[in-house]
Motif scaffolding. Structure first.
Motif, mmCIF file in Angstrom:
data_model
loop_
_atom_site.group_PDB
_atom_site.id
_atom_site.type_symbol
_atom_site.label_atom_id
_atom_site.label_comp_id
_atom_site.label_asym_id
_atom_site.label_seq_id
_atom_site.Cartn_x
_atom_site.Cartn_y
_atom_site.Cartn_z
ATOM 1 N N SER A 20 5.676 0.172 1.249
ATOM 2 C CA SER A 20 6.701 0.109 1.596
ATOM 3 C C SER A 20 7.992 0.112 0.948
ATOM 4 N N GLU A 21 7.744 -0.702 -0.354
ATOM 5 C CA GLU A 21 9.309 0.292 -1.820
ATOM 6 C C GLU A 21 8.736 0.892 -1.680
ATOM 7 N N VAL A 22 7.851 1.681 -1.855
ATOM 8 C CA VAL A 22 7.414 3.340 -2.386
ATOM 9 C C VAL A 22 8.101 4.171 -1.475
ATOM 10 N N LEU A 23 8.505 4.383 -0.296
ATOM 11 C CA LEU A 23 8.586 4.954 1.094
ATOM 12 C C LEU A 23 10.456 4.298 0.488
ATOM 13 N N THR A 24 10.770 3.155 0.909
ATOM 14 C CA THR A 24 12.477 2.756 0.743
ATOM 15 C C THR A 24 12.905 3.446 -0.840
ATOM 16 N N THR A 25 11.910 3.626 -1.916
ATOM 17 C CA THR A 25 13.373 3.730 -3.379
ATOM 18 C C THR A 25 12.908 5.745 -2.867
ATOM 19 N N ALA A 26 12.462 5.488 -1.975
ATOM 20 C CA ALA A 26 12.270 7.503 -1.979
ATOM 21 C C ALA A 26 12.923 8.160 -1.317
ATOM 22 N N GLY A 27 14.212 7.177 -0.977
ATOM 23 C CA GLY A 27 14.544 7.989 1.102
ATOM 24 C C GLY A 27 14.259 8.308 1.777
ATOM 25 N N LEU A 28 12.845 7.577 2.115
ATOM 26 C CA LEU A 28 11.776 7.815 3.433
ATOM 27 C C LEU A 28 11.721 6.745 4.101
ATOM 28 N N ARG A 29 11.843 6.416 5.363
ATOM 29 C CA ARG A 29 11.945 5.581 6.862
ATOM 30 C C ARG A 29 9.811 5.233 6.548
ATOM 31 N N VAL A 30 10.031 4.273 6.472
ATOM 32 C CA VAL A 30 8.817 3.559 6.637
ATOM 33 C C VAL A 30 8.278 3.302 7.655
ATOM 34 N N THR A 31 7.641 4.079 8.085
ATOM 35 C CA THR A 31 6.137 4.435 9.358
ATOM 36 C C THR A 31 4.976 4.528 9.262
ATOM 37 N N GLY A 32 3.964 3.373 9.726
ATOM 38 C CA GLY A 32 2.798 3.216 9.997
ATOM 39 C C GLY A 32 1.851 4.608 9.299
ATOM 40 N N PRO A 33 2.236 5.746 9.596
ATOM 41 C CA PRO A 33 0.983 6.843 8.809
ATOM 42 C C PRO A 33 1.398 6.707 7.619
ATOM 43 N N ARG A 34 2.524 6.716 7.197
ATOM 44 C CA ARG A 34 3.292 7.317 6.084
ATOM 45 C C ARG A 34 2.835 6.005 4.799
ATOM 46 N N VAL A 35 2.728 4.701 5.404
ATOM 47 C CA VAL A 35 1.615 3.180 4.464
ATOM 48 C C VAL A 35 0.557 3.735 4.274
ATOM 49 N N ALA A 36 -0.066 4.060 5.564
ATOM 50 C CA ALA A 36 -1.945 4.446 5.618
ATOM 51 C C ALA A 36 -1.538 5.200 4.572
ATOM 52 N N VAL A 37 -1.439 6.252 4.607
ATOM 53 C CA VAL A 37 -1.545 7.943 3.642
ATOM 54 C C VAL A 37 -1.756 6.967 1.989
ATOM 55 N N LEU A 38 -0.506 5.934 1.640
ATOM 56 C CA LEU A 38 0.315 6.067 0.345
ATOM 57 C C LEU A 38 -1.088 4.582 0.165
ATOM 58 N N GLU A 39 -1.328 4.036 1.041
ATOM 59 C CA GLU A 39 -2.533 2.774 0.748
ATOM 60 C C GLU A 39 -4.174 3.400 0.841
ATOM 61 N N ALA A 40 -4.298 4.422 1.615
ATOM 62 C CA ALA A 40 -5.175 5.150 0.749
ATOM 63 C C ALA A 40 -5.142 5.533 -0.310
ATOM 64 N N LEU A 41 -4.452 6.256 -0.860
ATOM 65 C CA LEU A 41 -4.081 7.078 -1.804
ATOM 66 C C LEU A 41 -3.579 6.504 -3.012
ATOM 67 N N LEU A 42 -3.691 4.663 -3.159
ATOM 68 C CA LEU A 42 -3.636 4.163 -3.645
ATOM 69 C C LEU A 42 -4.362 3.325 -4.737
ATOM 70 N N GLU A 43 -5.768 3.122 -3.041
ATOM 71 C CA GLU A 43 -6.989 2.505 -3.044
ATOM 72 C C GLU A 43 -7.983 3.603 -3.769
ATOM 73 N N HIS A 44 -7.392 5.099 -3.971
ATOM 74 C CA HIS A 44 -8.060 5.917 -3.783
ATOM 75 C C HIS A 44 -7.978 7.212 -4.663
ATOM 76 N N ARG A 50 7.878 13.319 -3.840
ATOM 77 C CA ARG A 50 7.696 13.439 -5.315
ATOM 78 C C ARG A 50 6.962 12.485 -4.842
ATOM 79 N N VAL A 51 6.709 11.493 -4.137
ATOM 80 C CA VAL A 51 6.407 10.301 -3.888
ATOM 81 C C VAL A 51 4.850 10.194 -4.391
ATOM 82 N N ILE A 52 3.935 11.313 -4.091
ATOM 83 C CA ILE A 52 2.655 11.969 -4.209
ATOM 84 C C ILE A 52 2.636 13.330 -4.955
ATOM 85 N N ARG A 53 1.207 13.051 -5.931
ATOM 86 C CA ARG A 53 1.060 14.848 -6.232
ATOM 87 C C ARG A 53 0.293 15.849 -6.076
ATOM 88 N N ARG A 54 -0.230 17.111 -6.209
ATOM 89 C CA ARG A 54 -0.838 17.754 -5.564
ATOM 90 C C ARG A 54 -1.815 18.271 -6.610
#
Length: 183
Positions: A5-29, A64-68
């Protein structure tokens, strides 16, 4: 480490369930591909759609919150951009993808003079090292290019048969690129 949630807010993005779920998935894996991100996101938010995950990945890439990372002949993989300057090593046999430090330390890591000479302003260089991971290297017979399960440079490798951060543990990985999709 900041929360999703803090990462999204810092990036100027709205905090939503799908965004949090995707970020959590990438942080763990880290280095997960889109299918893995979808599966792991659905463990957190069952209603996340396939298109929703792709939209979120596109939005997070653009911000630029994630890299590909997309090694040649491989699926795109994704990781959270922690602002560090690192590169990747990929195993030709099992497609394990791991982070490796940058020898130079500061971006863009390589001499950008040739790009500057043709008018480019360079801010990043992507380096991917190819070879065999320790597990595959210890089981290879002879030189990697002579091993039938290790494709020669330029050949398309077989898709990974694993599902973990390291295939020998169980899962493949992903990348960073700017896309213009919105979530």
């Amino acid at each position: 480490m900041p929360t999703p949630s803090e990462v999204l807010t810092t990036a100027g993005l709205r905090v939503t369930g799908p965004r949090v779920a995707v970020l959590e998935a990438l942080l763990e894996h880290p280095h997960a591909d889109a299918a893995q991100v979808l599966r792991r996101s659905r463990e957190r938010a069952a209603s996340v759609s396939v298109q929703g995950v792709y939209d979120v990945l596109g939005t997070l890439l653009e911000a630029r919150v994630i890299r590909r990372i997309q090694p040649a002949h491989s699926v795109a993989r994704f990781e959270v951009d922690h602002g560090d300057n690192h590169h990747h090593a990929v195993c030709r046999r099992c497609e394990t993808l791991v982070d490796v430090g940058c020898l130079i330390g500061a971006a863009p890591c390589l001499d950008p003079a040739p790009a500057h000479a043709v008018g480019f302003s360079v801010d990043q260089a992507e380096v991917i090292y190819w070879g065999l991971c320790p597990t595959c290297g210890s089981t290879a017979e002879g030189h990697p290019q002579n091993s039938p399960s290790v494709p020669p440079v330029g050949d398309t490798p077989e898709p990974p048969q694993h599902d973990s951060h390291h295939p020998h543990d169980t899962q493949p990985t992903m990348t960073h690129d700017d896309t213009k999709e919105k979530a």
